[in-house]
Motif scaffolding. Structure first.
Motif, mmCIF file in Angstrom:
data_model
loop_
_atom_site.group_PDB
_atom_site.id
_atom_site.type_symbol
_atom_site.label_atom_id
_atom_site.label_comp_id
_atom_site.label_asym_id
_atom_site.label_seq_id
_atom_site.Cartn_x
_atom_site.Cartn_y
_atom_site.Cartn_z
ATOM 1 N N ASN A 64 -5.589 16.597 -11.489
ATOM 2 C CA ASN A 64 -4.555 17.570 -11.847
ATOM 3 C C ASN A 64 -3.506 17.750 -10.752
ATOM 4 O O ASN A 64 -2.446 18.334 -10.996
ATOM 5 C CB ASN A 64 -5.188 18.933 -12.157
ATOM 6 N N HIS A 65 -3.822 17.282 -9.540
ATOM 7 C CA HIS A 65 -2.878 17.407 -8.426
ATOM 8 C C HIS A 65 -2.309 16.059 -8.005
ATOM 9 O O HIS A 65 -1.772 15.930 -6.910
ATOM 10 C CB HIS A 65 -3.560 18.078 -7.223
ATOM 11 N N GLY A 67 0.145 12.447 -8.617
ATOM 12 C CA GLY A 67 1.580 12.254 -8.827
ATOM 13 C C GLY A 67 2.002 11.989 -10.249
ATOM 14 O O GLY A 67 3.195 11.933 -10.545
ATOM 15 N N TRP A 68 1.063 11.796 -11.154
ATOM 16 C CA TRP A 68 1.373 11.661 -12.578
ATOM 17 C C TRP A 68 0.171 12.143 -13.374
ATOM 18 O O TRP A 68 -0.886 12.436 -12.815
ATOM 19 C CB TRP A 68 1.723 10.211 -12.937
ATOM 20 N N SER A 69 0.334 12.241 -14.673
ATOM 21 C CA SER A 69 -0.747 12.746 -15.525
ATOM 22 C C SER A 69 -1.014 11.772 -16.663
ATOM 23 O O SER A 69 -0.169 10.933 -16.994
ATOM 24 C CB SER A 69 -0.397 14.123 -16.100
ATOM 25 N N ASP A 105 -2.350 18.468 -2.526
ATOM 26 C CA ASP A 105 -1.511 18.486 -3.721
ATOM 27 C C ASP A 105 -0.529 17.329 -3.613
ATOM 28 O O ASP A 105 0.331 17.315 -2.721
ATOM 29 C CB ASP A 105 -0.754 19.810 -3.822
ATOM 30 N N LYS A 107 1.404 16.137 -6.278
ATOM 31 C CA LYS A 107 2.246 16.090 -7.478
ATOM 32 C C LYS A 107 3.658 15.617 -7.179
ATOM 33 O O LYS A 107 4.298 14.952 -7.987
ATOM 34 C CB LYS A 107 2.295 17.473 -8.131
ATOM 35 N N GLU A 108 4.173 15.992 -6.003
ATOM 36 C CA GLU A 108 5.551 15.642 -5.659
ATOM 37 C C GLU A 108 5.582 14.288 -4.950
ATOM 38 O O GLU A 108 5.408 14.190 -3.758
ATOM 39 C CB GLU A 108 6.162 16.728 -4.771
#
Length: 286
Positions: A64-65, A67-69, A105, A107-108
């Motif tokens: 969930n953290h 860089g993509w889902s 994290d 994600k960015e």
């Protein structure tokens, strides 16, 4: 005490490993405080994420953290081994000391633009197999520098249907990029002609008037082919012919084998890869 050329012998002494770990942890805590972005390497997949190495210490990045889902955890489990050894970046969002626990994290991410070329071949990983095709991620082809590039190889685009049976989830596969669909998702597959029905190319014909070839089948009913090759239907509905539906039906009964007429393409039947047509005949005069 930081690790330098002058004090390296101190850290080579096993008794001082604890001090070394404290120094590494101190660096992590500073990065956490200053919200500094750090580079980490994926070591191995876990149940809900990845064990990674950052700043000399082990840490954890959850799915969930990342860089993509993906649509489900099934996709993550089938791609995880292909990400081992790759480097990404993220910020520390949680640090604990006893025992040491570091959460990242990621994600960015700053990913490169893949600039996929139409009708070119790319390598990907099969992440899911369904009764209508494969979901494939092309990110592997770019060493994940472009992130995830998830697309569908529809079963109708396989030149050899046995390939569908032989390939399995987790396999590396080579496929052709055929453009993007209406949701801006990559359309993949080796059959270029079938791919046109999924990459938006056929949609461009909606609203145009096209020549349609008539072929009378063995039951004596007309079949319709746009541009001489693409199957089509001509539904005689009141919504299309509000004042002369009966006339339109009689017109189709009178069509002859090999005759060419003009029709308007009003939509596409995606399930059958065919056009839906409307006759361009004029309504009868009262």
């Amino acid at each position: 005490m930081g690790k330098t050329a002058e004090n390296i012998e101190y850290y080579l002494d096993p008794k001082n490993d604890k001090d070394y770990l404290q120094d590494l942890l101190l660096n992590i805590k500073e990065a956490y405080k200053n919200k500094t972005k750090l580079t980490f390497r994926i070591v191995k997949p876990k149940e809900k994420g990845f064990l990674v190495k950052v700043g000399g210490l082990f840490a954890f990045v959850s799915f969930n953290h990342f860089g993509w889902s993906y649509p489900s955890i099934e996709f993550w489990k089938n791609i995880s081994n292909s990400l081992i050894g790759n480097f990404f970046s993220g910020k520390i969002y949680q640090v604990e000391e006893n025992p040491i626990s570091i959460q990242i994290d990621a994600k960015e991410q700053e990913f490169e633009n893949p600039n996929l070329e139409k009708c070119s071949k790319y390598r990907g990983i099969i992440l899911r197999k369904t009764n209508y095709g494969f979901f494939v991620d092309l990110g592997l082809h770019f060493n994940w520098k472009c992130g995830s590039i998830l697309g569908l190889i529809h079963i109708s685009t396989f030149l050899d249907k046995s390939d569908y049976e032989n390939w399995k989830v987790g396999d590396e596969i080579e496929t052709v990029f055929q453009g993007y669909n209406e949701n801006n998702q990559p359309v993949l597959g080796d059959n270029i002609e079938r791919g046109k029905w999924r990459n938006g190319e056929m949609e461009k014909l909606i609203g145009t008037i096209q020549k349609v070839t008539i072929s009378i089948n063995e039951n004596g009913k007309p079949e319709y082919f746009v541009l001489g090759e693409h199957k089509a239907t001509v539904p005689i509905k009141k919504e299309f012919y509000p004042n002369f539906r009966t006339t339109a039906k009689k017109y189709t009964y009178g069509l002859k084998d090999g005759e060419i007429i003009e029709c308007e393409i009003i939509k596409i039947n995606r399930k059958k890869d065919s056009f839906v047509l409307k006759l361009t005949i004029e309504p009868p005069k009262n």
